[in-house]
Design a protein around this motif. Structure first.
Motif, short mmCIF file in Angstrom:
data_model
loop_
_atom_site.label_atom_id
_atom_site.label_comp_id
_atom_site.label_asym_id
_atom_site.label_seq_id
_atom_site.Cartn_x
_atom_site.Cartn_y
_atom_site.Cartn_z
N LYS A 1 70.28 -12.85 34.10
CA LYS A 1 71.69 -12.98 34.45
C LYS A 1 72.12 -14.44 34.68
CE LYS A 1 71.64 -8.48 36.80
NZ LYS A 1 71.82 -7.77 38.10
N SER A 2 71.21 -15.37 34.43
CA SER A 2 71.47 -16.78 34.76
C SER A 2 72.42 -17.47 33.79
CB SER A 2 70.15 -17.56 34.78
OG SER A 2 69.61 -17.64 33.46
N GLY A 3 72.52 -16.96 32.56
CA GLY A 3 73.33 -17.62 31.56
C GLY A 3 72.62 -18.78 30.88
N ILE A 4 71.38 -19.04 31.28
CA ILE A 4 70.59 -20.12 30.67
C ILE A 4 69.90 -19.57 29.43
CG2 ILE A 4 68.65 -21.70 31.02
CD1 ILE A 4 69.26 -21.52 34.05
N ASP A 5 70.06 -20.27 28.30
CA ASP A 5 69.49 -19.76 27.06
C ASP A 5 68.57 -20.75 26.35
OD1 ASP A 5 71.29 -21.63 26.16
OD2 ASP A 5 72.56 -20.20 25.05
N SER A 6 68.29 -21.89 26.98
CA SER A 6 67.42 -22.88 26.36
C SER A 6 67.05 -23.96 27.37
CB SER A 6 68.11 -23.54 25.16
OG SER A 6 69.22 -24.32 25.61
N PHE A 7 66.11 -24.81 27.01
CA PHE A 7 65.76 -25.93 27.87
C PHE A 7 66.96 -26.85 28.06
CE2 PHE A 7 64.13 -30.26 28.54
CZ PHE A 7 63.30 -30.05 29.65
N ASP B 1 62.80 -20.43 26.12
CA ASP B 1 62.32 -21.58 25.35
C ASP B 1 60.83 -21.72 25.53
OD1 ASP B 1 62.82 -23.64 23.56
OD2 ASP B 1 64.40 -24.54 24.80
N ASN B 2 60.17 -22.19 24.50
CA ASN B 2 58.73 -22.45 24.54
C ASN B 2 58.52 -23.85 24.00
OD1 ASN B 2 55.89 -22.24 24.45
ND2 ASN B 2 56.04 -20.04 24.11
N LEU B 3 58.08 -24.75 24.87
CA LEU B 3 58.01 -26.17 24.53
C LEU B 3 56.59 -26.57 24.13
CD1 LEU B 3 60.00 -27.39 27.65
CD2 LEU B 3 60.93 -26.77 25.41
N ILE C 1 56.74 -23.53 33.33
CA ILE C 1 55.35 -23.26 33.69
C ILE C 1 54.56 -22.92 32.43
CG2 ILE C 1 55.66 -20.78 34.08
CD1 ILE C 1 53.94 -21.15 36.65
N ASP C 2 53.24 -23.04 32.50
CA ASP C 2 52.42 -22.78 31.33
C ASP C 2 52.66 -21.38 30.78
OD1 ASP C 2 51.47 -25.24 31.99
OD2 ASP C 2 49.36 -24.70 31.98
N TYR C 3 52.80 -21.30 29.48
CA TYR C 3 53.15 -20.04 28.82
C TYR C 3 52.20 -18.89 29.13
CZ TYR C 3 54.07 -16.72 25.04
OH TYR C 3 54.33 -15.58 24.33
N ILE D 1 59.98 -21.75 29.44
CA ILE D 1 61.13 -21.73 30.34
C ILE D 1 61.46 -20.27 30.60
CG2 ILE D 1 63.51 -22.44 30.73
CD1 ILE D 1 61.50 -24.75 30.50
N LEU D 2 61.25 -19.85 31.84
CA LEU D 2 61.49 -18.47 32.24
C LEU D 2 62.72 -18.44 33.13
CD1 LEU D 2 60.21 -15.54 32.22
CD2 LEU D 2 59.21 -16.16 34.43
N VAL D 3 63.62 -17.50 32.85
CA VAL D 3 64.88 -17.45 33.59
C VAL D 3 65.21 -16.01 33.99
CG1 VAL D 3 65.76 -19.40 32.26
CG2 VAL D 3 66.38 -17.07 31.58
N ASP D 4 66.07 -15.90 34.98
CA ASP D 4 66.69 -14.63 35.31
C ASP D 4 67.63 -14.28 34.16
OD1 ASP D 4 68.67 -12.74 36.35
OD2 ASP D 4 67.76 -13.11 38.30
#
Length: 276
Positions: free
Chosen positions: A143-149, A221-223, A199-201, A138-141
């Motif tokens: 500044k998105s505030g997203i910290d996990s799946f 996150d890495n699932l 997307i694939d790691y 899980i790749l995020v900006d």
């Protein structure tokens, strides 16, 4: 992996021990009847091992300086070398790999495209032994505030169409925006069309090697989804499947697999890889 509807099929020559790097534009035609049998393996075209792929999908296959290169390309080169032929690559829609269409029509001998082995796909094609263990990132900006799946709920998520990553997201109740290719997915994140991508790691690993990308984006996150990649062949083509498996086994035994893995993927941990 993915679909690219409406794209023109292109013929691409890959690196091999017996051939240089050439890019040839044009459309493929159905099997030309010029095949031959080499060391018990029937090839659709004489003198070459024809591989269907879908570009770009670094670090497994992509055009670098006008040449098709990557981890998948390098591994299939080993098979071509064993057979004493060159590898030629066709850039095709990924949906044909899932159905086996290009294999059944005699366009290609095998498909190599970072493709996850699934029971559904096994109904249409046969697979080699697994050659890579994959996880979803899980790749995020930043500044998105997203910290996990788990934090993706209610956020605009991007995924590559027809991929196992997209399927996984949907299975968890998410509705990802579909993009045609891995490049398009990552560009969607870069331009703000989505706030995160699944997307694939290894793809993310390669993307984050760019300092500008690493400065703006991060993996949160890495699932571990239990996915393994395999090369596919036409149903019943045990001779080619055996040749693929032999080349993979030999490469693991003599250190070639490790060398290629470190060149294209990154640090090699045998305990976490199908290359062990």
């Amino acid at each position: 992996m993915y679909t690219a509807l409406g794209r023109r099929t292109r013929i691409l020559a890959a690196t091999t021990a017996t051939a240089g790097l050439v890019l040839v534009a044009g459309c493929t035609s159905s099997g030309d009847g010029g095949g031959e049998t080499v060391k018990g393996v029937k090839l659709v075209k004489a003198g070459q091992l024809t591989t269907c792929t879908h570009l770009p999908y670094p670090p497994f296959q992509s055009e670098i300086d006008g040449k098709v290169q990557g981890f998948d390309v390098a591994l299939v080169d080993l098979v071509a070398k064993d057979l004493g032929v060159k590898q030629d690559i066709l850039d095709t829609p990924f949906e044909n790999f899932k159905t086996g269409a290009f294999l059944n029509s005699g366009e290609c001998d095998l498909a190599a495209a970072g493709m996850t082995i699934t029971e559904e796909r096994k109904k249409n094609v046969d697979f080699s032994d697994p050659y890579f263990d994959a996880t979803q990132a899980i790749l995020v900006d930043k500044k998105s505030g997203i910290d996990s799946f788990a934090a993706l709920k209610g956020k605009k998520l991007g995924a590559q169409a027809q991929t196992t990553g997209e399927e996984y997201a949907k299975s968890k109740g998410l509705n990802p925006v579909s993009f045609e290719s891995s490049d398009a997915v990552l560009n969607g994140l870069r331009t703000g069309q989505v706030k995160a991508v699944i997307i694939d790691y290894p793809v993310v690993q390669g993307w984050l090697k760019d300092k500008a990308n690493a400065g703006a984006f991060e993996i949160v996150d890495n699932l571990s989804t239990g996915e393994q990649y395999g090369f596919s062949v036409k149903k019943g083509n045990t001779e080619l499947a055996d040749a693929l498996n032999k080349a993979l086994k030999d490469a693991k035994a003599d250190g070639t697999y490790k060398k290629l893995y470190e060149k294209w993927i990154g640090p090699y941990d045998p305990s976490k890889s199908s290359g062990s």
